[in-house]
Scaffold this motif. Structure first.
Motif, PDB file in Angstrom:
ATOM      1  N   ARG A 184     -42.683  62.065 -18.950  1.00 22.65           N
ATOM      2  CA  ARG A 184     -43.983  62.724 -18.827  1.00 22.65           C
ATOM      3  C   ARG A 184     -45.074  62.032 -19.631  1.00 22.65           C
ATOM      4  NH1 ARG A 184     -42.818  67.511 -16.537  1.00 22.65           N
ATOM      5  NH2 ARG A 184     -44.931  68.174 -16.902  1.00 22.65           N
ATOM      6  N   GLY A 185     -44.682  61.170 -20.517  1.00 21.83           N
ATOM      7  CA  GLY A 185     -45.653  60.442 -21.313  1.00 21.83           C
ATOM      8  C   GLY A 185     -45.677  58.975 -20.915  1.00 21.83           C
ATOM      9  N   VAL A 186     -46.764  58.558 -20.330  1.00 20.83           N
ATOM     10  CA  VAL A 186     -46.904  57.178 -19.851  1.00 20.83           C
ATOM     11  C   VAL A 186     -48.345  56.747 -20.094  1.00 20.83           C
ATOM     12  CG1 VAL A 186     -46.844  55.668 -17.816  1.00 20.83           C
ATOM     13  CG2 VAL A 186     -45.164  57.508 -18.030  1.00 20.83           C
ATOM     14  N   THR A 187     -48.521  55.524 -20.538  1.00 16.90           N
ATOM     15  CA  THR A 187     -49.868  54.950 -20.683  1.00 16.90           C
ATOM     16  C   THR A 187     -49.969  53.709 -19.805  1.00 16.90           C
ATOM     17  OG1 THR A 187     -49.998  55.717 -22.972  1.00 16.90           O
ATOM     18  CG2 THR A 187     -51.536  53.985 -22.330  1.00 16.90           C
ATOM     19  N   VAL A 188     -51.020  53.623 -19.026  1.00 19.89           N
ATOM     20  CA  VAL A 188     -51.206  52.417 -18.205  1.00 19.89           C
ATOM     21  C   VAL A 188     -52.544  51.760 -18.514  1.00 19.89           C
ATOM     22  CG1 VAL A 188     -49.745  53.170 -16.285  1.00 19.89           C
ATOM     23  CG2 VAL A 188     -52.191  53.653 -16.238  1.00 19.89           C
ATOM     24  N   MET A 196     -47.655  49.091 -18.141  1.00 17.21           N
ATOM     25  CA  MET A 196     -47.215  50.478 -18.272  1.00 17.21           C
ATOM     26  C   MET A 196     -46.401  50.577 -19.555  1.00 17.21           C
ATOM     27  SD  MET A 196     -45.047  52.579 -15.418  1.00 17.21           S
ATOM     28  CE  MET A 196     -46.361  53.266 -14.455  1.00 17.21           C
ATOM     29  N   GLU A 197     -46.781  51.504 -20.432  1.00 17.98           N
ATOM     30  CA  GLU A 197     -46.093  51.659 -21.711  1.00 17.98           C
ATOM     31  C   GLU A 197     -45.490  53.054 -21.792  1.00 17.98           C
ATOM     32  OE1 GLU A 197     -48.536  49.487 -25.033  1.00 17.98           O
ATOM     33  OE2 GLU A 197     -49.931  50.236 -23.537  1.00 17.98           O
ATOM     34  N   ILE A 198     -44.205  53.088 -22.106  1.00 16.29           N
ATOM     35  CA  ILE A 198     -43.473  54.351 -22.123  1.00 16.29           C
ATOM     36  C   ILE A 198     -42.622  54.384 -23.389  1.00 16.29           C
ATOM     37  CG2 ILE A 198     -41.838  55.799 -20.866  1.00 16.29           C
ATOM     38  CD1 ILE A 198     -42.475  53.589 -18.515  1.00 16.29           C
ATOM     39  N   VAL A 199     -42.911  55.310 -24.281  1.00 17.88           N
ATOM     40  CA  VAL A 199     -42.085  55.466 -25.482  1.00 17.88           C
ATOM     41  C   VAL A 199     -41.035  56.536 -25.191  1.00 17.88           C
ATOM     42  CG1 VAL A 199     -42.068  56.182 -27.898  1.00 17.88           C
ATOM     43  CG2 VAL A 199     -43.894  54.693 -27.042  1.00 17.88           C
ATOM     44  N   VAL A 200     -39.781  56.172 -25.420  1.00 19.70           N
ATOM     45  CA  VAL A 200     -38.672  57.105 -25.183  1.00 19.70           C
ATOM     46  C   VAL A 200     -37.649  57.005 -26.307  1.00 19.70           C
ATOM     47  CG1 VAL A 200     -38.844  57.114 -22.649  1.00 19.70           C
ATOM     48  CG2 VAL A 200     -37.417  55.392 -23.786  1.00 19.70           C
ATOM     49  N   ILE A 247     -45.996  60.293 -33.910  1.00 22.42           N
ATOM     50  CA  ILE A 247     -46.716  61.363 -34.605  1.00 22.42           C
ATOM     51  C   ILE A 247     -47.607  62.090 -33.609  1.00 22.42           C
ATOM     52  CG2 ILE A 247     -48.426  61.900 -36.406  1.00 22.42           C
ATOM     53  CD1 ILE A 247     -46.982  58.720 -37.132  1.00 22.42           C
ATOM     54  N   ARG A 248     -47.425  63.391 -33.500  1.00 20.44           N
ATOM     55  CA  ARG A 248     -48.307  64.182 -32.643  1.00 20.44           C
ATOM     56  C   ARG A 248     -49.497  64.621 -33.475  1.00 20.44           C
ATOM     57  NH1 ARG A 248     -44.847  67.338 -29.837  1.00 20.44           N
ATOM     58  NH2 ARG A 248     -45.212  66.297 -27.867  1.00 20.44           N
ATOM     59  N   ILE A 249     -50.649  64.136 -33.080  1.00 21.85           N
ATOM     60  CA  ILE A 249     -51.855  64.329 -33.890  1.00 21.85           C
ATOM     61  C   ILE A 249     -52.191  65.811 -34.039  1.00 21.85           C
ATOM     62  CG2 ILE A 249     -54.357  63.923 -33.952  1.00 21.85           C
ATOM     63  CD1 ILE A 249     -53.759  61.170 -32.607  1.00 21.85           C
ATOM     64  N   ARG A 250     -52.058  66.559 -32.941  1.00 24.14           N
ATOM     65  CA  ARG A 250     -52.455  67.974 -32.964  1.00 24.14           C
ATOM     66  C   ARG A 250     -51.685  68.772 -34.004  1.00 24.14           C
ATOM     67  NH1 ARG A 250     -50.172  72.033 -30.147  1.00 24.14           N
ATOM     68  NH2 ARG A 250     -49.057  70.555 -28.825  1.00 24.14           N
ATOM     69  N   THR A 251     -50.395  68.492 -34.138  1.00 21.07           N
ATOM     70  CA  THR A 251     -49.540  69.329 -34.985  1.00 21.07           C
ATOM     71  C   THR A 251     -49.084  68.628 -36.254  1.00 21.07           C
ATOM     72  OG1 THR A 251     -47.604  68.507 -33.800  1.00 21.07           O
ATOM     73  CG2 THR A 251     -48.625  70.532 -32.968  1.00 21.07           C
ATOM     74  N   ARG A 301     -40.452  64.313 -28.168  1.00 20.13           N
ATOM     75  CA  ARG A 301     -40.045  65.176 -27.048  1.00 20.13           C
ATOM     76  C   ARG A 301     -41.243  65.870 -26.434  1.00 20.13           C
ATOM     77  NH1 ARG A 301     -34.459  67.502 -29.391  1.00 20.13           N
ATOM     78  NH2 ARG A 301     -33.411  65.471 -29.326  1.00 20.13           N
ATOM     79  N   MET A 302     -41.184  66.016 -25.117  1.00 23.08           N
ATOM     80  CA  MET A 302     -42.296  66.648 -24.405  1.00 23.08           C
ATOM     81  C   MET A 302     -41.783  67.833 -23.617  1.00 23.08           C
ATOM     82  SD  MET A 302     -44.399  63.220 -23.383  1.00 23.08           S
ATOM     83  CE  MET A 302     -45.863  64.137 -22.946  1.00 23.08           C
ATOM     84  N   THR A 303     -42.592  68.868 -23.540  1.00 24.26           N
ATOM     85  CA  THR A 303     -42.201  70.064 -22.801  1.00 24.26           C
ATOM     86  C   THR A 303     -41.899  69.709 -21.357  1.00 24.26           C
ATOM     87  OG1 THR A 303     -43.738  71.254 -24.206  1.00 24.26           O
ATOM     88  CG2 THR A 303     -42.880  72.428 -22.285  1.00 24.26           C
TER      89      THR A 303
HETATM   90  P1  ATP Z   1     -50.320  67.539 -27.327  1.00 22.70           P
HETATM   91  O1  ATP Z   1     -51.034  67.505 -28.630  1.00 22.70           O
HETATM   92  O2  ATP Z   1     -50.083  68.900 -26.805  1.00 22.70           O
HETATM   93  O3  ATP Z   1     -49.069  66.722 -27.330  1.00 22.70           O
HETATM   94  P2  ATP Z   1     -52.115  65.527 -26.280  1.00 22.70           P
HETATM   95  O4  ATP Z   1     -53.073  65.553 -25.166  1.00 22.70           O
HETATM   96  O5  ATP Z   1     -52.649  65.282 -27.625  1.00 22.70           O
HETATM   97  O6  ATP Z   1     -51.276  66.897 -26.213  1.00 22.70           O
HETATM   98  P3  ATP Z   1     -50.400  63.980 -24.641  1.00 22.70           P
HETATM   99  O7  ATP Z   1     -51.214  64.438 -23.490  1.00 22.70           O
HETATM  100  O8  ATP Z   1     -48.965  64.300 -24.631  1.00 22.70           O
HETATM  101  O9  ATP Z   1     -51.008  64.454 -26.036  1.00 22.70           O
HETATM  102  O10 ATP Z   1     -50.570  62.409 -24.793  1.00 22.70           O
HETATM  103  C1  ATP Z   1     -51.831  61.783 -24.869  1.00 22.70           C
HETATM  104  C2  ATP Z   1     -51.756  60.398 -24.265  1.00 22.70           C
HETATM  105  O11 ATP Z   1     -50.831  59.630 -25.027  1.00 22.70           O
HETATM  106  C3  ATP Z   1     -51.215  60.359 -22.862  1.00 22.70           C
HETATM  107  O12 ATP Z   1     -52.244  60.467 -21.920  1.00 22.70           O
HETATM  108  C4  ATP Z   1     -50.545  59.025 -22.786  1.00 22.70           C
HETATM  109  O13 ATP Z   1     -51.488  58.006 -22.507  1.00 22.70           O
HETATM  110  C5  ATP Z   1     -50.075  58.805 -24.196  1.00 22.70           C
HETATM  111  N1  ATP Z   1     -48.667  59.141 -24.365  1.00 22.70           N
HETATM  112  C6  ATP Z   1     -48.168  60.312 -24.777  1.00 22.70           C
HETATM  113  N2  ATP Z   1     -46.841  60.251 -24.891  1.00 22.70           N
HETATM  114  C7  ATP Z   1     -46.474  58.997 -24.545  1.00 22.70           C
HETATM  115  C8  ATP Z   1     -45.240  58.308 -24.473  1.00 22.70           C
HETATM  116  N3  ATP Z   1     -44.102  58.896 -24.796  1.00 22.70           N
HETATM  117  N4  ATP Z   1     -45.250  57.030 -24.072  1.00 22.70           N
HETATM  118  C9  ATP Z   1     -46.400  56.419 -23.760  1.00 22.70           C
HETATM  119  N5  ATP Z   1     -47.588  57.007 -23.793  1.00 22.70           N
HETATM  120  C10 ATP Z   1     -47.644  58.285 -24.199  1.00 22.70           C
END
Ligand code: ATP
Ligand code: GLN
Length: 146
Positions: free
Chosen positions: A43-47, A79-83, A118-122, A131-133
Motif C-alpha cells: 500500500r505504500g509506493v512512491t513513484v 518505483m520505490e517500495i519499502v517493505v 518513522i511515521r511523522i504523524r505519530t 506496517r500499514m492498515t
Molecule cells: P499516516 O500518517 O496515517 O501514515 P501519511 O499520509 O502521513 O499517513 P502515507 O500516506 O502512508 O502517510 O505515506 C505518505 C507517502 O509516503 C506516500 O504517498 C508514499 O509516497 C510514501 N510512502 C509511504 N509508505 C511507503 C513505503 N512503504 N514505501 C515507499 N513509499 C512509501
C-alpha cells in the motif's frame, strides 16, 4: 518465465529489518505493476518520473567526445517500495512478472537496506511505522481474520 534467483549468492546482502526495492521501469508498465502490488497488500509506493540510459540507450552511438548522449536519455519511472525483509522476494518477483517484456529496456531493480522507518504523524518507528492498515502483514496475520 523468468524469476529472480530464489536467494542471492551467499552473503552479499547486508542484513536489515527493512529494505527499499527500487525499480526502474517502463512507464507504460506502471499501471499493471502497481495494481498487482496493491492486490498483494503493498500500500505504500512512491513513484518518480526519471530519465536514464542503460543497455537500450546506446554506448554504440557514442562518438568519442563529451557531447554525451544528451538526447539519448529515455523516460523511465522509478518505483520505490519499502517493505519488511520477509516481503522483499515476493515484491521483486511480482515486479518482474508484471514489468518484463523480454526486450532490452525492461529495467532494473536495486535492493537497498533501510535502517528505520518513522511515521511523522505519530512518531512511531520501526515495525509500527512500516506496517500499514490493510497491508500485506494484515492480510496474512491471524489477527486480521474476523
Ligand atoms: P499516516 O500518517 O496515517 O501514515 P501519511 O499520509 O502521513 O499517513 P502515507 O500516506 O502512508 O502517510 O505515506 C505518505 C507517502 O509516503 C506516500 O504517498 C508514499 O509516497 C510514501 N510512502 C509511504 N509508505 C511507503 C513505503 N512503504 N514505501 C515507499 N513509499 C512509501
Ligand atoms: N510491510 C507493510 C505491511 O505489511 C506494507 C509495506 C508497503 O505497503 N510498502 O503492512
Amino acid at each position: 518465465a523468468i524469476k529472480a534467483q530464489s536467494s542471492p549468492d551467499d552473503g552479499y546482502v547486508p542484513d536489515s529489518k527493512f529494505y527499499k526495492v527500487e525499480a526502474i521501469l517502463r512507464p507504460w508498465r506502471i499501471p499493471q505493476v502497481s495494481s498487482a502490488l496493491l492486490k498483494m497488500g503493498i500500500r505504500g509506493v512512491t513513484v518518480s518520473d526519471v530519465r536514464g540510459f542503460g543497455a537500450q540507450g546506446g554506448s554504440a552511438e557514442r562518438h568519442g567526445g563529451s557531447e554525451f548522449l544528451e538526447d539519448k536519455f529515455v523516460a523511465e519511472v522509478k518505483m520505490e517500495i519499502v517493505v519488511s525483509k520477509d516481503q522483499v522476494e515476493a515484491v521483486i518477483e511480482m515486479i518482474i512478472k508484471e514489468a518484463r517484456t523480454g526486450e532490452i529496456g525492461d529495467g532494473k531493480i536495486f535492493l537497498v537496506p533501510v535502517s528505520d522507518v518513522i511515521r511523522i504523524r505519530t512518531g512511531e518507528r520501526g515495525e509500527k511505522a512500516e506496517r500499514m492498515t490493510g497491508g500485506r502483514y494484515d492480510m496474512f496475520s491471524a489477527s486480521s481474520l474476523p
